[in-house]
Scaffold this active site. Structure first.
Site, mmCIF file in Angstrom:
data_model
loop_
_atom_site.group_PDB
_atom_site.id
_atom_site.type_symbol
_atom_site.label_atom_id
_atom_site.label_comp_id
_atom_site.label_asym_id
_atom_site.label_seq_id
_atom_site.Cartn_x
_atom_site.Cartn_y
_atom_site.Cartn_z
ATOM 1 N N GLU A 110 -1.582 -5.444 8.571
ATOM 2 C CA GLU A 110 0.014 -5.343 9.631
ATOM 3 C C GLU A 110 -1.377 -5.607 10.785
ATOM 4 O O GLU A 110 -2.296 -5.651 11.030
ATOM 5 C CB GLU A 110 -0.403 -3.746 9.507
ATOM 6 N N ASP A 121 0.489 -1.046 -0.137
ATOM 7 C CA ASP A 121 0.199 -0.034 -0.201
ATOM 8 C C ASP A 121 1.149 1.221 0.164
ATOM 9 O O ASP A 121 0.868 2.119 -0.082
ATOM 10 C CB ASP A 121 -1.026 -0.270 1.202
ATOM 11 N N SER A 122 2.239 0.714 0.202
ATOM 12 C CA SER A 122 3.180 2.473 0.067
ATOM 13 C C SER A 122 2.615 2.918 -1.613
ATOM 14 O O SER A 122 3.455 4.211 -1.559
ATOM 15 C CB SER A 122 4.515 1.941 -0.224
ATOM 16 N N GLU A 135 9.427 -4.694 10.363
ATOM 17 C CA GLU A 135 9.721 -3.204 9.817
ATOM 18 C C GLU A 135 10.523 -2.486 11.271
ATOM 19 O O GLU A 135 9.454 -2.259 12.076
ATOM 20 C CB GLU A 135 8.287 -3.027 9.384
ATOM 21 N N LYS A 179 -1.786 -9.556 2.449
ATOM 22 C CA LYS A 179 -0.130 -8.947 3.927
ATOM 23 C C LYS A 179 -1.108 -7.728 4.870
ATOM 24 O O LYS A 179 -2.306 -7.045 4.025
ATOM 25 C CB LYS A 179 0.614 -8.305 3.346
ATOM 26 N N ASP A 212 -1.681 -5.888 -0.269
ATOM 27 C CA ASP A 212 -1.317 -6.239 0.580
ATOM 28 C C ASP A 212 -3.462 -5.293 1.316
ATOM 29 O O ASP A 212 -3.689 -4.392 0.220
ATOM 30 C CB ASP A 212 -0.781 -4.233 0.966
#
Ligand code: KIV
Length: 258
Positions: A115, A44-45, A182, A113, A83
């Site tokens: 978080e 999602d970056s 991270e 993915k 993501d």
């Protein structure tokens, strides 16, 4: 040959580092695949590197699906992970199933993915895995929590380290096939890596993870600001500006077309 979850786990056992990068369109993805990158994350970056947002929070599920379809069209062999964007999986397990299921049904991604860790995300990972959706975890600095955590290194105190360690263990037990670590200390990343049987993929987490990932825009020198742990392997920004200026000069001076 197409990379599978079994291969990723085998490479951990063999001590073969897993090479991962992010991609946001078909052209970039196809170049990464040609360079034999093992795992491509449609992170999602891309909200920041491709869509001009200040952080990852605004990107939508539809936008992630649009970019993931493009990435998958450019990939033959790499394992592709998409993501789940902010607030498309955190409100309930049902919401997570609908969002992850939409990604798996509409794109060719191999996995999703998300978080975070326990308690809520561990239960979500367990349920998604149970219905056949492979999930990659992500602990330490989780950019969707930027309003709470900032972009600082995580796991500085003993309690915070224990918390991140326990989350990683719980995510593996819940069925995650790999975990991104991270911006945590190398010592903590090594301890987690040694205690998990699934691969750890580090970003700003030292050398002792099973694999490494970078945001490709950072690697190519396209980002405005580089995180302290990233490395630009080339200066594509200035290469592009110089090439475009040269073209502009040629057009103005009637040297192109020639
Ligand atoms: O969105 C992303 O690019 C990521 C990587 C930093 C792991 O989650």
């Amino acid at each position: 040959m197409k990379v599978s979850i079994q291969k990723l786990c085998q490479w951990k056992q063999e001590g073969k580092p897993i090479v991962c990068l992010t991609a946001w369109d078909s052209a970039i993805a196809s170049l990464l695949d040609s360079a034999e990158i093992d795992l491509i994350l449609v992170g999602d970056s891309l909200a920041m590197v491709a869509l001009g947002h200040p952080n990852t929070l605004p990107i939508t599920l539809e936008e992630m699906i649009h970019h993931t379809k493009a990435v998958c069209r450019g990939v033959k062999n790499a394992f592709v992970v998409c993501d789940l964007p902010f607030l498309t999986y955190q409100t309930s397990i049902t919401q997570a199933i609908k969002s992850a299921g939409k990604i798996i049904k509409e794109t060719n991604a191999d996995a999703v993915k998300l978080e975070g860790g326990y308690p809520a995300m561990v239960k979500t990972v367990a349920r998604l895995t149970e219905i056949g959706i492979p999930v990659m975890g992500h602990v330490g600095l989780t950019p969707q929590s930027v309003r709470v955590l900032g972009y600082k290194q995580q796991g500085k105190s003993a309690i915070a380290q224990e918390n991140i360690f326990n989350q990683a263990i719980a995510l593996e037990k819940a069925g995650a096939f790999a975990i991104v670590l991270e911006h945590i200390t190398p010592e903590l990343a090594q301890k987690i890596t040694d205690n998990l049987s699934i691969p750890t993929i580090g970003i700003g987490a030292g050398l002792d993870c099973d694999g490494q990932i970078l945001v490709t825009a950072d690697l190519l020198g396209l980002s405005e600001k580089l995180p302290p742990f990233a490395k630009a392997y080339t200066d594509l920004k200035n290469i592009i500006i110089n090439s475009v200026s040269q073209y502009s000069e040629d057009v103005k001076n009637k040297k192109f077309p020639n």
